[in-house]
Design a protein around this motif. Structure first.
Motif, PDB file in Angstrom:
ATOM      1  N   VAL A  65       0.830  -1.211   0.000  1.00  0.00           N
ATOM      2  CA  VAL A  65       0.000   0.000   0.000  1.00  0.00           C
ATOM      3  C   VAL A  65       0.858   1.253   0.000  1.00  0.00           C
ATOM      4  N   CYS A  66       1.714   1.402   1.020  1.00  0.00           N
ATOM      5  CA  CYS A  66       2.524   2.629   1.126  1.00  0.00           C
ATOM      6  C   CYS A  66       3.885   2.502   0.458  1.00  0.00           C
ATOM      7  N   LEU A  67       4.288   1.229   0.109  1.00  0.00           N
ATOM      8  CA  LEU A  67       5.561   0.936  -0.556  1.00  0.00           C
ATOM      9  C   LEU A  67       6.773   1.304   0.301  1.00  0.00           C
ATOM     10  N   VAL A  68       6.552   1.386   1.608  1.00  0.00           N
ATOM     11  CA  VAL A  68       7.650   1.693   2.521  1.00  0.00           C
ATOM     12  C   VAL A  68       8.202   0.384   3.088  1.00  0.00           C
ATOM     13  N   HIS A  70      -3.062 -11.946   3.941  1.00  0.00           N
ATOM     14  CA  HIS A  70      -2.613 -10.747   3.215  1.00  0.00           C
ATOM     15  C   HIS A  70      -1.894  -9.799   4.163  1.00  0.00           C
ATOM     16  N   LEU A  71      -0.594  -9.582   3.910  1.00  0.00           N
ATOM     17  CA  LEU A  71       0.257  -8.771   4.774  1.00  0.00           C
ATOM     18  C   LEU A  71       0.245  -7.301   4.370  1.00  0.00           C
ATOM     19  N   PHE A  72       0.120  -6.454   5.369  1.00  0.00           N
ATOM     20  CA  PHE A  72       0.245  -5.011   5.189  1.00  0.00           C
ATOM     21  C   PHE A  72       0.907  -4.461   6.439  1.00  0.00           C
ATOM     22  N   CYS A  73       1.578  -3.328   6.308  1.00  0.00           N
ATOM     23  CA  CYS A  73       2.239  -2.756   7.481  1.00  0.00           C
ATOM     24  C   CYS A  73       1.192  -2.223   8.460  1.00  0.00           C
ATOM     25  N   ASN A  74       1.578  -2.205   9.729  1.00  0.00           N
ATOM     26  CA  ASN A  74       0.635  -1.802  10.779  1.00  0.00           C
ATOM     27  C   ASN A  74       0.141  -0.374  10.605  1.00  0.00           C
ATOM     28  N   ASP A  75       0.991   0.503  10.084  1.00  0.00           N
ATOM     29  CA  ASP A  75       0.578   1.897   9.869  1.00  0.00           C
ATOM     30  C   ASP A  75      -0.543   1.977   8.833  1.00  0.00           C
ATOM     31  N   CYS A  76      -0.447   1.176   7.783  1.00  0.00           N
ATOM     32  CA  CYS A  76      -1.501   1.185   6.748  1.00  0.00           C
ATOM     33  C   CYS A  76      -2.788   0.567   7.288  1.00  0.00           C
ATOM     34  N   TRP A  77      -2.645  -0.502   8.086  1.00  0.00           N
ATOM     35  CA  TRP A  77      -3.841  -1.069   8.715  1.00  0.00           C
ATOM     36  C   TRP A  77      -4.534  -0.013   9.582  1.00  0.00           C
TER      37      TRP A  77
END
Length: 475
Positions: free
Chosen positions: A123-126, A140-147
């Motif tokens: 999502v954020c590509l960070v 499906h993995l995403f960083c905690n900040d995007c969640w």
């Protein structure tokens, strides 16, 4: 209020009470079993506070959690999406099997790009360390900040139990513990839990929020029906099934159609149906200032019906014709414009009577205040006690109850198909209307009305109302 035993916590209409005017004069001391069988409007329900509702929901959550060996948070998701079905039914349903398979057997880990020893959030590509990532049962993995940002946006829009995975085409719902673990701001956590509680109550077939302003009472019935329920705290009355104003004998879908139509066409109806009418004999302008439709011209003393302007003396035998709409049997052969005019004419017939009874209810509130003033004066001059004059208050209460029912017979009749059942309904409707007008006339002239005559009229009017509801109230 106690929350110990649900079976003993029920309130009938009499226990919680209607609004003061509608409920005045109801007798709470009669045999309850006889009341249930004789009153078609009897409805058993209880009024709960938030903590009692939470305890009720938690019992279902705990039972399902133990049965399926899942977390309470996932149990909430399952119960909410299955409308809080009882655990045995839920366990045997295909929907539940699909859900558990989806939750535990459909994990598809994300293929994320590594940059060194870090994962790149899609999502954020960070790039971040793996411990900064989270996923639902879908994998499906995403960083905690995007969640966290995803949750914040959803909650701001009023969404809570409907928050799903961020992955494209993945509809897996986020359990409550997962959302709360990633929300940092206390205000958002509180708002999320408030919205989630609201969704749980709305999805539960036995629970309804009181529609009263700023009221937090939740009403519960084990048999949710389209019956009148009244909040014990704010005294708001409503239909338990749809949440709108109580509308017997009209069903929920029909009253919704009728109110929508009235909102669209009421200006036309108000324009055509004026508040004043001319006396059919001397043609002097008369304004209606009471609830009774039995009018007497102050100029020539002619008695006539406000609705059809017919002579009141011969009106008793013709009341059926006054309240029913006479369909044109040849209208299907007429032009489109003629059919449109006929449709408007039919609507105006029912709308005018619907609106007239609504106005009469308001005017009769003024009559009630006058009765109270007169009773106070008589009590002060030692001309009897309040108990001696209670029959007048009973008469006013019954009149309000009957007229309220009569008002809601007109949407019912408007949408009925022609036939024997409609003819029976219109006959009973006309009989009720005739007795209501007789009662209204006698109440407005209570000083000269014999008490026995008035009490007899109360009994007749209530029997007409009860008979109509028994025959046509859908439960």
């Amino acid at each position: 209020m106690s929350g110990e035993d649900d079976s003993d916590m029920y309130y009938s209409d009499d226990d919680c009470g209607y609004d003061d005017y509608y409920n005045m004069g109801d007798d709470c001391d009669g045999d309850q079993l006889d009341y249930r069988t004789s009153d078609p409007e009897y409805f058993s329900y209880e009024c709960l506070r938030v903590e009692e509702v939470e305890r009720l929901l938690n019992e279902s959550i705990e039972a399902l959690s133990d049965a399926l060996q899942i977390t309470p948070s996932i149990a909430k998701v399952l119960l909410h999406t299955n409308e809080w079905a009882a655990s045995p039914n839920l366990l045997s349903s295909n929907k539940c099997n699909d859900w558990t398979q989806y939750l535990f057997g459909c994990r598809k880990p994300s293929h994320l790009e590594f940059i060194g020893n870090k994962l790149c959030c899609p999502v954020c590509l960070v790039p971040s360390l793996a411990e900064k990532f989270s996923h639902l049962a879908c994998g499906h993995l995403f960083c905690n900040d995007c969640w966290a940002m995803h949750f914040e946006v959803q909650i701001t829009q009023g969404i809570s139990t409907g928050i799903s995975c961020m992955a494209q085409d993945c509809g897996l719902l986020a359990p409550e513990d997962f959302v709360l673990s990633l929300l940092v701001r206390p205000q958002l956590r509180e708002k999320y839990q408030e919205f989630a509680f609201r969704d749980y109550v709305k999805s539960h077939p036995q629970l309804r929020f009181c529609p009263g302003p700023n009221c937090h009472i939740v009403l519960r019935s084990k048999e949710p029906k389209a019956k009148r329920a009244t909040c014990e705290l704010c005294k708001t009355s409503f239909c338990f099934r749809c949440g709108m104003e109580y509308h017997a004998p009209t069903d929920c879908a029909t009253i919704k159609k009728w109110l929508t139509k009235c909102a669209d066409d009421s200006e036309t109806a108000n324009y055509i149906s004026a508040h004043t009418k001319d006396c059919p004999r001397c043609h002097i302008c008369i304004e209606k200032n009471g609830g009774c439709n039995h009018m007497q011209c102050y100029n020539c003393k002619h008695d006539f019906c406000w609705m059809c302007l017919g002579d009141w003396k011969s009106h008793g035998s013709e009341y059926y014709e006054c309240s029913r709409y006479k369909e044109n049997p040849n209208i299907v052969n007429e032009s489109v414009h003629a059919q449109a005019r006929e449709a408007l004419k039919k609507y105006l017939h029912y709308y005018e009577r619907w609106e007239n009874h609504s106005k009469s209810l308001k005017l009769e509130e003024q009559t009630l205040e006058k009765i109270k003033t007169k009773i106070n004066a008589k009590v002060m001059t030692a001309s009897g006690t309040w108990i001696d004059w209670q029959y007048l208050m009973d008469a006013a209460a019954l009149l309000a109850k009957c007229r309220y029912t009569l008002q809601y017979t007109y949407p019912y009749a408007y949408y009925m198909e022609p036939g024997p059942r409609k003819e029976l309904f219109e006959y009973q409707q006309a009989q009720l209307e005739a007795e209501i007008e007789n009662l209204s006339w006698k109440i407005e002239r209570a000083e000269t009305t014999d008490r026995g005559d008035l009490e007899n009229q109360i009994d007749i009017a209530e029997k007409r109302r009860t008979t109509l509801l028994k025959d046509f109230l859908e439960v």
